[in-house]
Design an enzyme around this catalytic site. Structure first.
Site, PDB file in Angstrom:
ATOM      1  N   LYS A   1       6.481   6.615   2.864  1.00 51.01           N
ATOM      2  CA  LYS A   1       5.686   7.386   1.682  1.00 51.01           C
ATOM      3  C   LYS A   1       5.138   8.427   2.311  1.00 51.01           C
ATOM      4  O   LYS A   1       4.590   9.426   1.870  1.00 51.01           O
ATOM      5  CB  LYS A   1       4.797   6.512   0.883  1.00 51.01           C
ATOM      6  CG  LYS A   1       3.729   5.688   1.740  1.00 51.01           C
ATOM      7  CD  LYS A   1       2.789   4.852   0.735  1.00 51.01           C
ATOM      8  CE  LYS A   1       2.275   3.606   1.700  1.00 51.01           C
ATOM      9  NZ  LYS A   1       1.581   2.877   0.928  1.00 51.01           N
TER      10      LYS A   1
HETATM   11  N1  GLU Z   1      -2.083  -3.115  -2.006  1.00 48.38           N
HETATM   12  C1  GLU Z   1      -0.720  -3.326  -1.441  1.00 48.38           C
HETATM   13  C2  GLU Z   1      -0.029  -2.185  -1.222  1.00 48.38           C
HETATM   14  O1  GLU Z   1      -0.273  -1.114  -1.684  1.00 48.38           O
HETATM   15  C3  GLU Z   1       0.243  -4.499  -2.216  1.00 48.38           C
HETATM   16  C4  GLU Z   1      -0.302  -5.832  -2.134  1.00 48.38           C
HETATM   17  C5  GLU Z   1       0.648  -6.672  -2.699  1.00 48.38           C
HETATM   18  O2  GLU Z   1       1.548  -6.422  -3.535  1.00 48.38           O
HETATM   19  O3  GLU Z   1       0.433  -7.926  -2.117  1.00 48.38           O
HETATM   20  O4  GLU Z   1       0.753  -2.165  -0.428  1.00 48.38           O
END
Ligand code: GLU
Length: 463
Positions: A242
Site C-alpha cells: 500500500k
Molecule cells: N487494523 C488492521 C489493519 O488495518 C486489521 C485488523 C484485522 O483485520 O484483524 O491492517
C-alpha cells in the site's frame, strides 16, 4: 449467526487489497444472511488521519459495500481498560517496569547465548500490591500477558492446520498502559464484544493470530474461525504494497475504472469460481462466492485483466450513460456526438483515456505530407483525395452517418486499391498514423469539417 468485520486503520488511502478484504467479508455475510461490520481501528494517534477515514467511507459507498454496523475503536477505550483491569486482577496479566535499556541488554545477552530472544519474565513475580503502588506513583510501565508454554494451533479456512510454538513468544505486551491497549488486544476485545464469528483478513496478519489466540484463552473466550487471504502480487510476483500510490482505490476510480468493474476484478484476486465465467453481477457473486475456493498462493494483480473487465462493463453502458461519464473527462467546449462515442467505445480501457482518443476530432495535428502516402509511395494521392472529396460533397448532410458514409465511400474504392484510397483519407482526417477508421472519422467530424481537413491535405500535396 454469521457476523464478520472489516477493520481498516485509517493511516493511508483505501487500497485495492482492502477492497478485496472488504468484498470477501461482505460477500460472505450476504451469502450467509449475516452481518457485515466496519470497524475503524483509529487508535494510532500519530498515523491516523480523518481524511483517510473519510476516504474509506466514501469508497465503500461508491463500491456499494456499505456496512450494516459501524464502530470506531477510539470511542471504545473503556472496554479495553475494563478488560485490562480484569486480567490484572485475575493475575493473568501484570505490570512490567523494565526499561528499554534493561530489555535491550536482556535481548543481547540471549542472542549471544544463541537463544531466540524473548522476555525473561523479570516482572512476572513482582508483588501485586507493590506494583500497584509503583503505578500510582507514576512510574512508567507496560502490561504483559502471561503466556503459557505449549503449542497453539487453529484451522484456517483457507490454509488448513496452522501451528505455532507459544514457548517462543514470552510474556507479551498487550498495552502501553491502562488507557492504551496494543493492536492485538483491542482487536480481540472488539471481536469478542461484537460477536464476530469469522475473521477474514489479509495474510500479513497471520503472525498476529497465535498472539490473539493466547488472549482469547486468557479471557476464557471462544475464538472465531479465521481465514487469511493470499497476498497480492505484482506481475513480477513481488509483493504489492500500500506504500505505492498506485494501489489507492481513488486513483483507479479517478482514472475511470467503473466501480462494478473494479469489484468484479477484485473478486477474482485469489478466488476461483467453479466454471469459466469471468464477468459476474453482484447477485451472481453473492451466489457463487465460496471462501473454500480461495487460493493459498499469492494472487497476481494483472492490470491487463482489469482493463479487459472494464471494457466489458463499458460495452454494457448505454450511449447516454457513457456520454455523461465521458463529459467529465473532456474540456467543456468539446461537443461530442453519437458517432464519436460509438467509435471510441470499444477502444476505451478506462474512461480517463477518453480525452486522448477524442482529441483527433477536435484538433488536427501538424503532420508531414509524406505521411499521406500509402506505404511511403505517392500513387496519385492528390487525385484520389479530390475524388473522395467530390463524393463526400454529394452525400446529404442528414445522411452523413456511419452506415451511409461507409457504403458510399466503399462503393467508390476499387478492391485492389483500398490502401491507396483509405490510407490518405484517414491521414488527412486525423493527421496521424493511428486513429479510428476513416468512416468513423467522417461520421464523427461531419461533412464540413471532413472536407476542410481533406482540403488541407490536398494543399500539402500542391505545395
Ligand atoms: N487494523 C488492521 C489493519 O488495518 C486489521 C485488523 C484485522 O483485520 O484483524 O491492517
Amino acid at each position: 449467526m454469521i457476523r464478520v468485520r472489516m477493520a481498516p486503520s485509517p493511516t493511508g488511502y483505501f487500497h485495492i487489497g482492502s477492497v478485496r478484504t472488504t468484498l470477501y467479508n461482505w460477500l460472505f455475510a450476504k451469502k450467509n444472511k449475516g452481518v457485515f461490520i466496519l470497524r475503524i481501528e483509529d487508535t494510532d494517534k500519530e498515523r491516523n488521519r480523518k481524511e483517510f477515514e473519510e476516504d474509506i467511507l466514501k469508497n465503500l459507498e461508491i463500491l456499494d459495500l456499505k456496512p450494516d454496523e459501524l464502530y470506531r475503536q477510539s470511542e471504545r477505550t473503556d472496554f479495553y481498560t475494563d478488560h485490562l483491569q480484569k486480567l490484572i486482577k485475575e493475575d493473568r496479566a501484570y505490570y512490567c517496569f523494565c526499561t528499554k535499556e534493561e530489555l535491550e541488554a536482556e535481548k543481547k545477552a540471549m542472542e549471544e547465548k544463541g537463544m531466540a530472544p524473548k522476555y525473561s519474565g523479570k516482572c512476572a513475580s513482582l508483588d501485586k500490591e507493590e506494583a500497584e503502588k509503583r503505578v500510582k506513583a507514576g512510574e512508567a510501565y507496560v502490561i504483559r500477558l502471561r503466556v503459557p508454554e505449549g503449542k497453539i494451533s487453529f484451522t484456517d479456512m483457507i490454509r488448513g492446520e496452522v501451528e505455532f510454538d507459544a514457548g517462543l513468544m514470552g510474556d507479551m505486551i498487550i498495552a502501553r498502559n491502562l488507557k492504551e491497549p496494543l493492536y492485538n488486544f483491542s482487536v480481540v476485545i472488539d471481536d469478542i464484544l461484537m460477536k464476530i464469528s469469522h475473521v477474514i483478513r489479509g495474510e500479513e496478519h497471520l503472525p498476529n493470530t497465535p498472539k490473539q489466540l493466547v488472549i482469547y484463552n486468557a479471557l476464557n473466550a471462544k475464538p472465531p474461525l479465521f481465514a487469511h487471504l493470499p497476498l497480492l502480487l505484482n506481475k513480477d510476483r513481488s509483493k504489492m504494497s500500500k506504500r505505492y500510490g498506485d494501489v489507492a482505490v481513488k486513483d483507479y476510480l479517478e482514472r475511470g475504472y467503473l466501480p462494478e468493474a473494479l469489484i468484479n476484478f477484485v473478486a477474482l484476486l485469489g478466488w476461483h469460481p467453479q466454471g469459466n465465467q469471468e464477468i459476474f453481477s453482484r447477485e451472481e457473486l453473492i451466489n457463487e462466492f465460496d471462501i473454500s475456493r480461495v487460493q493459498k498462493a499469492g494472487a497476481v494483480f494483472d492490470i491487463e485483466k482489469l482493463n479487459w473487465i472494464n471494457r466489458q462493463y463499458i460495452a454494457g453502458l448505454s450511449e447516454e450513460d457513457l456520454t455523461a461519464k465521458i463529459e467529465k473527462y473532456i474540456p467543456e467546449e468539446w461537443k461530442i456526438n453519437q458517432a464519436m462515442v460509438r467509435a471510441i467505445k470499444p477502444r476505451l480501457d478506462k474512461i480517463g483515456d477518453v480525452k486522448e482518443l477524442l482529441m483527433v476530432y477536435f484538433k488536427l495535428p501538424e503532420y508531414d505530407r509524406n505521411l499521406l502516402f500509402w506505404k511511403g509511395e505517392d500513387r496519385d494521392t492528390k487525385n484520389i483525395l479530390e475524388k473522395l472529396s467530390a463524393e463526400i460533397k454529394n452525400i446529404e448532410d442528414k445522411e452523413f452517418d456511419l452506415e451511409n458514409v461507409t457504403d458510399k465511400i466503399t462503393a467508390l474504392v476499387p478492391d485492389d486499391k483500398k490502401g491507396d484510397y483509405l490510407w490518405p483519407l484517414r491521414v488527412s482526417l486525423s493527421g496521424s498514423k493511428t486513429s479510428p477508421t476513416p468512416f468513423e472519422l467522417l461520421s464523427g467530424l461531419g461533412k464540413e469539417e471532413s472536407l476542410r481537413r481533406i482540403q488541407i491535405a490536398v494543399g500539402k500535396l500542391n505545395g
